[in-house]
Each structure stands twice: as structure tokens, then as C-alpha cells.
Write a protein that holds these residues in place. Sequence first.
Motif, PDB file in Angstrom:
ATOM      1  N   MET A   1      -4.101  -4.013  22.704  1.00 24.33           N
ATOM      2  CA  MET A   1      -5.048  -3.495  21.720  1.00 24.33           C
ATOM      3  C   MET A   1      -5.352  -4.538  20.651  1.00 24.33           C
ATOM      4  SD  MET A   1      -3.359   0.322  21.401  1.00 24.33           S
ATOM      5  CE  MET A   1      -4.760   1.169  20.677  1.00 24.33           C
ATOM      6  N   LYS A   2      -6.441  -4.290  19.927  1.00 20.45           N
ATOM      7  CA  LYS A   2      -6.914  -5.225  18.899  1.00 20.45           C
ATOM      8  C   LYS A   2      -6.802  -4.557  17.529  1.00 20.45           C
ATOM      9  CE  LYS A   2     -10.782  -8.414  18.080  1.00 20.45           C
ATOM     10  NZ  LYS A   2     -12.126  -8.833  18.564  1.00 20.45           N
ATOM     11  N   TYR A   3      -6.337  -5.330  16.518  1.00 23.19           N
ATOM     12  CA  TYR A   3      -5.992  -4.779  15.220  1.00 23.19           C
ATOM     13  C   TYR A   3      -6.686  -5.539  14.084  1.00 23.19           C
ATOM     14  CZ  TYR A   3      -2.129  -3.051  18.089  1.00 23.19           C
ATOM     15  OH  TYR A   3      -1.383  -2.466  19.083  1.00 23.19           O
ATOM     16  N   LEU A   4      -7.120  -4.780  13.071  1.00 20.19           N
ATOM     17  CA  LEU A   4      -7.652  -5.371  11.843  1.00 20.19           C
ATOM     18  C   LEU A   4      -6.992  -4.690  10.659  1.00 20.19           C
ATOM     19  CD1 LEU A   4      -9.622  -7.123  10.170  1.00 20.19           C
ATOM     20  CD2 LEU A   4     -11.311  -5.276  10.407  1.00 20.19           C
ATOM     21  N   ASP A   5      -6.337  -5.483   9.817  1.00 19.95           N
ATOM     22  CA  ASP A   5      -5.714  -4.977   8.598  1.00 19.95           C
ATOM     23  C   ASP A   5      -6.656  -5.239   7.431  1.00 19.95           C
ATOM     24  OD1 ASP A   5      -3.658  -3.855   7.035  1.00 19.95           O
ATOM     25  OD2 ASP A   5      -2.908  -5.848   6.513  1.00 19.95           O
ATOM     26  N   VAL A   6      -7.194  -4.184   6.849  1.00 18.13           N
ATOM     27  CA  VAL A   6      -8.152  -4.304   5.747  1.00 18.13           C
ATOM     28  C   VAL A   6      -7.405  -4.131   4.421  1.00 18.13           C
ATOM     29  CG1 VAL A   6     -10.235  -3.342   4.684  1.00 18.13           C
ATOM     30  CG2 VAL A   6     -10.035  -3.464   7.181  1.00 18.13           C
TER      31      VAL A   6
ATOM     32  N   ASP B   1      -9.489  -1.788  17.994  1.00 14.98           N
ATOM     33  CA  ASP B   1      -8.998  -0.465  18.380  1.00 14.98           C
ATOM     34  C   ASP B   1      -8.317   0.245  17.216  1.00 14.98           C
ATOM     35  OD1 ASP B   1      -9.420  -0.706  21.382  1.00 14.98           O
ATOM     36  OD2 ASP B   1      -8.106  -2.425  21.016  1.00 14.98           O
ATOM     37  N   VAL B   2      -7.640  -0.547  16.364  1.00  8.90           N
ATOM     38  CA  VAL B   2      -6.828   0.009  15.287  1.00  8.90           C
ATOM     39  C   VAL B   2      -7.202  -0.643  13.961  1.00  8.90           C
ATOM     40  CG1 VAL B   2      -4.497   0.446  14.427  1.00  8.90           C
ATOM     41  CG2 VAL B   2      -4.906   0.327  16.906  1.00  8.90           C
ATOM     42  N   ILE B   3      -7.515   0.185  12.977  1.00 12.87           N
ATOM     43  CA  ILE B   3      -7.712  -0.263  11.597  1.00 12.87           C
ATOM     44  C   ILE B   3      -6.474   0.150  10.801  1.00 12.87           C
ATOM     45  CG2 ILE B   3      -8.930   0.258   9.444  1.00 12.87           C
ATOM     46  CD1 ILE B   3     -10.566  -1.611  11.006  1.00 12.87           C
ATOM     47  N   SER B   4      -5.917  -0.794  10.057  1.00 10.76           N
ATOM     48  CA  SER B   4      -4.811  -0.433   9.168  1.00 10.76           C
ATOM     49  C   SER B   4      -5.239  -0.611   7.718  1.00 10.76           C
ATOM     50  CB  SER B   4      -3.562  -1.268   9.462  1.00 10.76           C
ATOM     51  OG  SER B   4      -3.827  -2.652   9.437  1.00 10.76           O
TER      52      SER B   4
ATOM     53  N   LYS C   1     -10.284   3.598  17.404  1.00 10.66           N
ATOM     54  CA  LYS C   1      -9.660   4.824  17.920  1.00 10.66           C
ATOM     55  C   LYS C   1      -8.539   5.329  17.012  1.00 10.66           C
ATOM     56  CE  LYS C   1     -12.184   4.883  21.653  1.00 10.66           C
ATOM     57  NZ  LYS C   1     -13.017   3.704  21.413  1.00 10.66           N
ATOM     58  N   TYR C   2      -7.949   4.440  16.217  1.00  9.86           N
ATOM     59  CA  TYR C   2      -6.808   4.819  15.369  1.00  9.86           C
ATOM     60  C   TYR C   2      -6.956   4.226  13.972  1.00  9.86           C
ATOM     61  CZ  TYR C   2      -4.472   5.861  19.833  1.00  9.86           C
ATOM     62  OH  TYR C   2      -4.154   6.355  21.069  1.00  9.86           O
ATOM     63  N   ILE C   3      -6.466   4.974  12.990  1.00 17.08           N
ATOM     64  CA  ILE C   3      -6.363   4.487  11.608  1.00 17.08           C
ATOM     65  C   ILE C   3      -4.906   4.623  11.186  1.00 17.08           C
ATOM     66  CG2 ILE C   3      -7.272   4.587   9.265  1.00 17.08           C
ATOM     67  CD1 ILE C   3      -9.448   6.487  10.280  1.00 17.08           C
TER      68      ILE C   3
ATOM     69  N   LEU D   1      -3.576   8.132  12.411  1.00 20.52           N
ATOM     70  CA  LEU D   1      -4.637   9.074  12.709  1.00 20.52           C
ATOM     71  C   LEU D   1      -5.355   8.643  13.982  1.00 20.52           C
ATOM     72  CD1 LEU D   1      -4.141   9.185   9.538  1.00 20.52           C
ATOM     73  CD2 LEU D   1      -6.461  10.040   9.373  1.00 20.52           C
ATOM     74  N   LYS D   2      -5.645   9.604  14.847  1.00 19.30           N
ATOM     75  CA  LYS D   2      -6.335   9.329  16.101  1.00 19.30           C
ATOM     76  C   LYS D   2      -7.660  10.081  16.128  1.00 19.30           C
ATOM     77  CE  LYS D   2      -5.868   9.907  21.133  1.00 19.30           C
ATOM     78  NZ  LYS D   2      -4.999  10.429  22.215  1.00 19.30           N
TER      79      LYS D   2
END
Length: 349
Positions: free
Chosen positions: A140-145, A204-207, A232-234, A346-347
Motif C-alpha cells: 500500500m501507499k501512504y501519505l502523512d499530512v 491508499d492511506v492518509i495519516s 481507502k483509510y484515514i 477509519l475505513k
Amino acid sequence: MKIIKYGKPSGPLINQKQSFFTHNDKHIEIQRKISNIYKKQPVRVCCKNCDKPLDIKYDFTKDGVEYKICDVCSHLNGKYEDTSEFCSVVYTGDEGKDYAQNYKASDIEEFNYRLNSIYIPKAEFLFSSLVNDDKTPTKMKYLDVGAGSGHFVGALNKIGLKNVSGSEVSKSQVEFGNKMIGLDYLSIHEIEDTNSLLKDANVDVISLIGVLEHLQDPRGAMESIKKNNKIKYIYISVPLFSLSVFLEMISKDVFHRQLSGGHTHLYTEKSLQYLADEFGFNIISEWWFGTDAVDLYRKIFIDIQKKSQCSKKLMNSFQNMFIPLIDSIQLELDKKNASSEVHLLLKRK
């Protein structure tokens, strides 16, 4: 099955926040400086969480600021708006150097200690939560904001997640974080571009770790994520309206850690559920832990020093008695979902 976890050792936090004990008066000075700026902003008329009109009657006043509990979602709102002027002063003034002092390490050893003790557990909780949802985190791919100095991005990388990046508004923190991690995982974005960044993110995932409460427009951020079907996920961590706030109400001479500075509003279990439901997400994992017991310990410690003529022997006696109790006291609050912080995955429904 939903993952629900409680508790976290307080030792690393106490070690890293010694300035809250040794430089209490300095932190109060900064707290009141920001509070004075906040009180000059326009009055907040709608809830920061649900956007419903707020009652004009306030529930309490702390440090000269009035607060209102939303009648619709139970979110705790400060009286004034987080204007662009306010956010600029708090987060990006002098390229974010002032705000960065809250999180910046002095060297690589200190950076790695914070990464390993504070952020690796956060990354591992995300990893295990995704596995529990039958996903393969390494694919999966992740971005931390709001990535700050990159501790969480570094932690994700360290547990084997390589397709990660972070974005942050503070130039100072981005430069420092990339230097500490040794890779250019972090980039800069302007505060006003936060929503467009979320809307266009190909991940896929935002943190948002300790970030949602600082955003000028958290509902706009959630709306942008909702419109981006790639996400898809937070994964969020937010401060809560907890015992710590009640301690602050009676602690004029002790630095307010929970409800001050950039924390002009606080979440509740009910307001978080409201937020998830409104924007089309299910809460699939929860980790409840907090620092309420540490704040109680800190209040007593500082009050004794300020108001009593006491010996070093007495202070040592208090520390030896109370410190071993902190984690067990806090765990009881955590198990009742009454802690000062929660991590949620969260999904998308």
C-alpha cells in the motif's frame, strides 16, 4: 473484528517533556501569548466538528477563553475562530521555527529515541490494523499530512513500509526531518493548499497524526478525502476533552498542555463517531491512551514547588510514591474511553 487497544507506558513521554516541569513559566508565557492572539479573532458561531450553530451560552472559561460543548455532537469549541492570521502566527511564522521547537530534537540520537519510543508503536498499530482488515500493508501507499519533522514517516519506513511520504507546512521541520531520516521523504505545502493536497493524493492511506485538531478547516479536509476515492483509510490521532482539561481549569500557574495554543477545540468519542458517519467512514480500530495521570502528577509537582517550602527529600518522596502509579491510574481512564488521546483507523464505507 474491530481492534480496541488500551494504554501506553508514560516513561518515554515524561523523559522527553522534562521542560514542562523545568520551564513551566516559559511555557505559560507562550501559552498566554497565543491565547491573547486567539482572543482577537472573530467569534466562532458554528461547531468546528459538525458545523451546526453553537449556543451563545458558554460552559466554562479557562485562561481567559470561553468554551462551549456542542449540543449536537458534544465537540468542545473555543469561542473564537482559527483564522488564517492565527494559524500563520502559530504554525508558519519564521518558517515554522517557533512551532517546531515543540517537536524538534537536538541531534540524531534524540530524534531516533523519539521515533522509536513514540512513533514506532503508532506505526505498528496501523500495520496490525490493516492486517486485521485483510490487507497487505507493504503493498500500500501512504501519505502523512502535517508530517512535522518526519518521525511518523521515519517509523513507517523503519517497520518496512517503503512507499511512504510526508507533507508539512513548516520549512524548518521539513529540512530537519529529511536530514534526520537521511532521505527526502518530506515536502512542503502551503496551509491554504491542504485540502487540494488531500483531494489529489494518489495513496491508499492518509495519516493525520495530531493534525486534524490543528487544521483551519478539518471538515473541508474530510470532504476532500471523501471525494478522493483512491484513499481507502484515514489514520488519525486527536486530543480529547478529558480529565486533563478539568485539571487545567484549576491550574492557573501550571502550563496547559491539552486545551491551549493550537488546540482551540477538542474531540469526544461522540464527536468522532459523528465525523466518521457524516463523511462515510467506519471506525475499524481504536487505541485509547493518554497523559491525564502525567498531567495530574505534573500539577501536584509544580504546585508543591511553587506554594510550599519543601525540601528535596520531600519532592523525592512524592516522586517515588506517584511515578509508579501513573500508568495504572491512566489505564483505568483509558479503559473507560476517557483518555486525553485516541488513535483511530477509519475505513471508507
